[in-house]
Design a protein around this motif. Structure first.
Motif, PDB file in Angstrom:
ATOM      1  N   SER A 193     127.255  44.762  20.002  1.00 46.16           N
ATOM      2  CA  SER A 193     125.960  45.418  20.157  1.00 46.16           C
ATOM      3  C   SER A 193     124.867  44.552  19.534  1.00 46.16           C
ATOM      4  CB  SER A 193     125.996  46.766  19.452  1.00 46.16           C
ATOM      5  OG  SER A 193     124.735  47.368  19.488  1.00 46.16           O
ATOM      6  N   PRO A 194     123.704  44.505  20.181  1.00 46.16           N
ATOM      7  CA  PRO A 194     122.603  43.753  19.566  1.00 46.16           C
ATOM      8  C   PRO A 194     122.321  44.255  18.147  1.00 46.16           C
ATOM      9  CG  PRO A 194     121.960  44.637  21.715  1.00 46.16           C
ATOM     10  CD  PRO A 194     123.332  45.113  21.452  1.00 46.16           C
ATOM     11  N   CYS A 195     122.464  45.548  17.940  1.00 45.07           N
ATOM     12  CA  CYS A 195     122.182  46.113  16.619  1.00 45.07           C
ATOM     13  C   CYS A 195     123.282  45.756  15.609  1.00 45.07           C
ATOM     14  CB  CYS A 195     122.049  47.620  16.693  1.00 45.07           C
ATOM     15  SG  CYS A 195     120.839  48.182  17.891  1.00 45.07           S
ATOM     16  N   CYS A 238     121.897  42.242  14.431  1.00 41.65           N
ATOM     17  CA  CYS A 238     120.438  42.130  14.381  1.00 41.65           C
ATOM     18  C   CYS A 238     119.942  41.705  13.004  1.00 41.65           C
ATOM     19  CB  CYS A 238     119.836  43.477  14.737  1.00 41.65           C
ATOM     20  SG  CYS A 238     118.077  43.537  14.507  1.00 41.65           S
ATOM     21  N   ARG A 268     117.407  44.590  11.359  1.00 40.42           N
ATOM     22  CA  ARG A 268     117.817  45.992  11.454  1.00 40.42           C
ATOM     23  C   ARG A 268     117.243  46.830  10.310  1.00 40.42           C
ATOM     24  NH1 ARG A 268     122.166  48.908   9.500  1.00 40.42           N
ATOM     25  NH2 ARG A 268     122.951  47.015   8.561  1.00 40.42           N
ATOM     26  N   LYS A 269     117.132  46.233   9.149  1.00 40.95           N
ATOM     27  CA  LYS A 269     116.650  46.997   7.991  1.00 40.95           C
ATOM     28  C   LYS A 269     115.233  47.514   8.210  1.00 40.95           C
ATOM     29  CE  LYS A 269     119.741  45.649   4.405  1.00 40.95           C
ATOM     30  NZ  LYS A 269     120.241  44.274   4.547  1.00 40.95           N
ATOM     31  N   CYS A 325     114.137  48.378  11.172  1.00 46.75           N
ATOM     32  CA  CYS A 325     114.107  49.028  12.463  1.00 46.75           C
ATOM     33  C   CYS A 325     114.179  50.541  12.294  1.00 46.75           C
ATOM     34  CB  CYS A 325     115.285  48.535  13.302  1.00 46.75           C
ATOM     35  SG  CYS A 325     115.348  49.249  14.935  1.00 46.75           S
ATOM     36  N   ASP A 335     112.173  54.594  13.850  1.00 47.26           N
ATOM     37  CA  ASP A 335     111.593  55.236  15.023  1.00 47.26           C
ATOM     38  C   ASP A 335     110.147  54.842  15.255  1.00 47.26           C
ATOM     39  OD1 ASP A 335     113.968  56.454  15.364  1.00 47.26           O
ATOM     40  OD2 ASP A 335     113.414  58.288  14.326  1.00 47.26           O
ATOM     41  N   PRO A 366     113.932  50.821  18.483  1.00 50.89           N
ATOM     42  CA  PRO A 366     114.909  50.560  19.549  1.00 50.89           C
ATOM     43  C   PRO A 366     114.271  50.569  20.934  1.00 50.89           C
ATOM     44  CG  PRO A 366     115.458  52.581  18.326  1.00 50.89           C
ATOM     45  CD  PRO A 366     114.323  51.939  17.620  1.00 50.89           C
ATOM     46  N   ILE A 367     113.178  51.255  21.070  1.00 53.25           N
ATOM     47  CA  ILE A 367     112.578  51.351  22.403  1.00 53.25           C
ATOM     48  C   ILE A 367     111.822  50.079  22.759  1.00 53.25           C
ATOM     49  CG2 ILE A 367     110.780  52.570  23.701  1.00 53.25           C
ATOM     50  CD1 ILE A 367     111.967  55.128  22.236  1.00 53.25           C
ATOM     51  N   CYS A 379     112.476  47.239  21.353  1.00 56.79           N
ATOM     52  CA  CYS A 379     113.286  46.109  20.888  1.00 56.79           C
ATOM     53  C   CYS A 379     113.514  45.016  21.930  1.00 56.79           C
ATOM     54  CB  CYS A 379     114.624  46.622  20.404  1.00 56.79           C
ATOM     55  SG  CYS A 379     115.738  45.301  19.968  1.00 56.79           S
ATOM     56  N   ILE A 401     117.400  44.033  22.448  1.00 55.85           N
ATOM     57  CA  ILE A 401     118.122  44.852  23.425  1.00 55.85           C
ATOM     58  C   ILE A 401     117.686  44.478  24.837  1.00 55.85           C
ATOM     59  CG2 ILE A 401     118.530  47.190  24.281  1.00 55.85           C
ATOM     60  CD1 ILE A 401     118.455  48.229  21.529  1.00 55.85           C
ATOM     61  N   THR A 402     116.385  44.276  25.024  1.00 60.78           N
ATOM     62  CA  THR A 402     115.895  43.921  26.360  1.00 60.78           C
ATOM     63  C   THR A 402     116.576  42.648  26.864  1.00 60.78           C
ATOM     64  OG1 THR A 402     113.786  44.838  25.683  1.00 60.78           O
ATOM     65  CG2 THR A 402     113.808  43.584  27.714  1.00 60.78           C
ATOM     66  N   TRP A 408     119.349  41.362  25.875  1.00 61.42           N
ATOM     67  CA  TRP A 408     120.777  41.611  26.052  1.00 61.42           C
ATOM     68  C   TRP A 408     121.041  42.375  27.343  1.00 61.42           C
ATOM     69  CZ3 TRP A 408     122.956  46.661  25.603  1.00 61.42           C
ATOM     70  CH2 TRP A 408     124.347  46.704  25.587  1.00 61.42           C
ATOM     71  N   LEU A 409     120.142  43.317  27.663  1.00 63.90           N
ATOM     72  CA  LEU A 409     120.303  44.092  28.896  1.00 63.90           C
ATOM     73  C   LEU A 409     120.137  43.209  30.123  1.00 63.90           C
ATOM     74  CD1 LEU A 409     118.445  47.445  28.182  1.00 63.90           C
ATOM     75  CD2 LEU A 409     120.862  47.168  28.693  1.00 63.90           C
TER      76      LEU A 409
END
Ligand code: SF4
Lengths: 310, 499
Positions: free
Chosen positions: A279-281, A284, A287-288, A290, A292, A298-299, A301, A304-305, A307-308
């Motif tokens: 997982s990217p997380c 990462c 992460r510390k 990261c 809401d 995460p939205i 991020c 993740i983009t 990686w997707l």
């Protein structure tokens, strides 16, 4: 008065130096009698020597630091000093002597300046001066230790530094040859891996198959030597150090055979790579930070983009 | 309980049960055990809604209640809530062991919390009717599949009396009622009949799944480390352990070799000539899953679950360190593990890593809490100040707990992102759903090819492309949750055995 007897046995190693015949004779006599010579011994050896000449010669030797003077019962004894010590004493003061002895005691492993300071109780500036002076006189030398890049250890000038100081085969001018070690690490593993993958000894059962995957350190050593990738000659022990790193890489296990020699084999891991790090997380770096809200969420991020879109 | 764990649980509840149930559950999260009235005050929902929500949560086993002098007090079982995460794995597990139909049945139970066997079978039958004929099943086959689920103890009877005080006596019940196949068929046709299981409800047996997933890890690991034969042997050993030992015991009661032989003869005879050798290989392996505990009767072996998860946890953590900080960092991590306590200088020497790099890596690991440091004062000479050694070591328990939190965080983030991807493409996803329903309706009414093509054209090619991409993304995120949970599971097992 220095009553130190411990160097008495080293006198045979003494270099002969240029002296006038009388003092030379006395020195020769003292060399034969490491426990020390008395006035009487000298008179017996050189009956025609005038007392005044004798006194002059001995005074000279004492002043030059060749002799120690000490008392045994009622007689005075002259004892030859260790040659290097003798030379130190020439024009060296007491502090220099103390520092010299401390360094001498450290042998070929050397000693750090900090430890010399603690042992000698000298002020740093004073100690530095003394070390400089001893160094220029070539009594001692400073050797960069591989244990810590900026740390120097002191030892007697004529000593060959210990492996723990130079690092042995893996160092060139005190620089660790990381790439060389990495290449050897890979090659050793390649050898063991091939050995494992080429064994298909089903006929004799799984234990025979497992045993066939082991290679002795000598075998690995031979393989590496034949490859000719090493400029320096490696010992089997050197290679075992490398094989050891493979154990800590989790790729190899070691077995000690009944005759005490080491055997190694490539092993397969118990698990595939952990799910978390897929997982990217899981890997990462931010992460510390990261959560809401804010810039790292995460939205929004990018990790993740990317990686997707892989 | 950490904040991120709480957020993750709330997220899972929201996803599966909607907002009202989530707020009721959150209330218990925040305040601990609560009465109905207390919840009314804080959540501001009408009593009836709260009751409804509690009812659902109780059905699923996430909430237990107890009669006290304050009235009935409800408590949220957070450990259970987090298992929602694992439902996809339960389904996958059942699919591989019992087939597609069984998976559908399980899904039904997972969705509803509890259900009657007859209802499950009927619903599955009706769902299968949507599929092409070769995938459909008959009622007797479905009934058999349901039996299989119960026989494997994936399902157990729901007594729905999860009063705290009742729990210990609440012995799992796996008795199958006799179902009437004819009545089932009539139920499917829409008649009101009694299939023989009125008031007998089934729910998921979480513990069985947890044990099976646990055992599967051991089997897979041994197969990977040694070979498939050894894996098969491990499976049988675990089965023999299960027969004689309490489910969560640290080690199995000794298993005689004769019995192992017997079991292998029945299930895996090809291994027999080398059985003793394989036992020795597994025993001697550094994974330490089994140990020889006696020589009587040809030898006795014991499975050591506690040690197995101890070893597996090391492997997991080593791997994480490697992926996050590189090969050399992992070397240092293993080295500290082996030496228990070690100085910086020794580390770089043994690891054969340049001093600067070794120091940097060691301190990075320290900073990230994978390593701990301990000061050791050694009184020196009277003249010299006290010498202080700094020794590195690893507190496995702490690192494992920290990594569990890491998993929670990763899961929370990935779920957040998945929700976002779904929501921001909601319009398109809904459109596609509408089109699907429309198409299948039209088909039933005998629509022409032309008409069907017309519906398909409601979506532009670029829309189609976009939709495909979104679906890919959602799938990838979902699969990622699955992966993270694999790591989480092993670490949770470790904590369970090493509490
Ligand atoms: S969501 Fe992105 S920024 Fe946040 S932890 Fe995951 S990878 Fe890192």
């Amino acid at each position: 008065m220095d009553l130190n007897l411990e160097h008495a046995d080293k006198q045979s190693s003494r270099e002969s130096e240029q002296h006038d015949p009388i003092t030379q004779k006395i020195i020769n006599l003292a060399q034969l009698k490491p426990k020390g010579i008395s006035d009487k011994d000298i008179s017996i050896e050189m009956p025609d020597l005038q007392p005044i000449q004798k006194a002059q010669a001995i005074n000279k030797l004492l002043a030059q630091g060749f002799f120690d003077l000490f008392k045994q019962g009622e007689t005075l004894l002259y004892k030859l000093k260790d040659p290097s010590k003798a030379r130190t004493a020439k024009g060296a003061d007491n502090e220099e002597k103390i520092v010299y002895t401390i360094i001498e005691d450290a042998g070929n492993k050397g000693i750090w300046i900090r430890d010399i300071r603690f042992k000698s109780n000298l002020m740093p500036t004073q100690l530095n001066k003394i070390l400089k002076s001893l160094e220029t006189k070539k009594f001692i030398k400073a050797v960069k230790s591989v244990a810590a890049s900026k740390k120097k250890v002191y030892m007697l000038y004529n000593l060959e530094p210990d492996r723990s100081v130079t690092g042995g085969a893996w160092y060139q001018d005190q620089d660790f040859e990381a790439e060389f070690v990495d290449v050897l690490n890979q090659q050793c593993y390649r050898f063991l891996e091939q050995k494992r993958d080429s064994t298909k000894d089903y006929l004799n059962g799984p234990i025979a198959e497992k045993n066939a995957t082991f290679a002795s350190s000598k075998e690995v050593w031979k393989f590496i030597s034949d490859l000719g990738i090493s400029k320096v000659k490696l010992s089997i022990e050197d290679l075992e150090m490398i094989l050891n790193t493979l154990i800590y890489d989790g790729k190899v296990e070691k077995m000690i055979s009944s005759d005490g020699s080491n055997f190694y084999r490539a092993i397969r891991p118990l698990l595939d790579s952990s799910g978390l790090v897929k997982s990217p997380c899981g890997i990462c770096p931010v992460r510390k930070n990261c959560c809401d809200f804010g810039d790292v969420t995460p939205i929004k991020c990018q990790y993740i983009t990317e990686w997707l879109d892989l | 309980m950490s904040l991120i764990f709480e957020k993750l649980c709330k997220n899972l509840l929201l996803e599966h049960f909607g907002l009202i149930i989530q707020t009721v559950a959150s209330d218990m999260f925040q305040h601990g055990p609560r009465t109905l009235n207390q919840m009314k005050v804080t959540t501001k929902h009408p009593i009836s809604k709260i009751k409804e929500s509690l009812c659902v949560l109780i059905k699923f086993g996430y909430v237990v209640y107890e009669q006290t002098d304050r009235g009935i007090v409800y408590t949220l079982d957070v450990e259970k809530v987090i298992t929602i995460l694992r439902y996809p794995r339960y389904m996958y597990f059942v699919k591989t062991f019992c087939g597609d139909e069984a998976e559908m049945m399980l899904e039904d139970v997972l969705k509803n919390g509890y259900e009657r066997a007859s209802q499950i079978i009927v619903k599955t039958y009706q769902r299968l009717e949507q599929f092409p004929p070769e995938r459909r099943s008959t009622v007797p086959v479905l009934k058999e599949k349901f039996d299989l689920l119960v026989k494997n103890q994936f399902l157990m009877r729901s007594l729905c009396s999860n009063t705290l005080s009742d729990v210990p006596t609440d012995k799992p019940d796996f008795n199958m009622p006799s179902l009437n196949v004819k009545a089932l068929t009539r139920l499917i046709q829409g008649n009101e009949v009694d299939a023989g299981d009125n008031n007998i409800y089934w729910k998921i047996n979480n513990d069985r799944f947890t044990q099976d997933l646990r055992d599967q890890i051991l089997v897979k690991s041994i197969a990977k480390r040694i070979d498939d034969n050894a894996g098969e042997l491990m499976r049988q050993l675990l089965y023999l352990m299960y027969l004689r030992t309490a489910s969560w015991a640290d080690t199995s009661i000794p298993i005689p070799v004769t019995e192992i032989k017997e079991a292998m003869k029945k299930n895996f005879p090809s291994i027999l000539p080398y059985l003793d050798q394989y036992l020795r290989i597994i025993e001697e392996d550094s994974s330490k899953f089994i140990e020889r505990v006696g020589d009587s009767g040809g030898g006795q072996y014991s499975v050591n679950m506690k040690e197995a998860f101890h070893q597996l946890t090391w492997v997991v953590l080593e791997n994480i360190v490697m992926e996050r900080f590189g090969l050399k960092a992992a070397r240092i991590f293993r080295l500290v593990h082996r030496h228990k306590y070690i100085e910086q200088e020794k580390i770089q020497q043994i690891a054969m890593i340049p001093a600067k790099e070794a120091k940097h890596l060691t301190y990075t690991l320290l900073e990230e809490n994978y390593l701990q440091i301990q000061e050791l004062k050694k009184p020196g000479l009277s003249t010299a100040p006290t010498k202080i050694f700094f020794l590195f070591h690893i507190d496995l328990n702490q690192v494992a707990r920290m990594t569990i939190e890491h998993c929670y965080h990763a899961l929370y983030n990935i779920i957040q992102r998945r929700d976002y991807e779904i929501n921001s493409n909601k319009r398109m996803i809904d459109k596609q759903l509408r089109m699907q329903t429309l198409t299948s309706n039209m088909k039933e009414h005998g629509a022409t090819e032309e008409q069907l093509a017309e519906i398909a054209e409601m979506m532009t090619p670029s829309e189609k492309l976009q939709l495909e991409k979104v679906q890919e993304r959602i799938k990838k995120l979902g699969a990622n949750e699955f992966s993270i949970d694999e790591t989480l599971f092993i670490l949770q097992m470790y904590i369970r055995y090493h509490r």
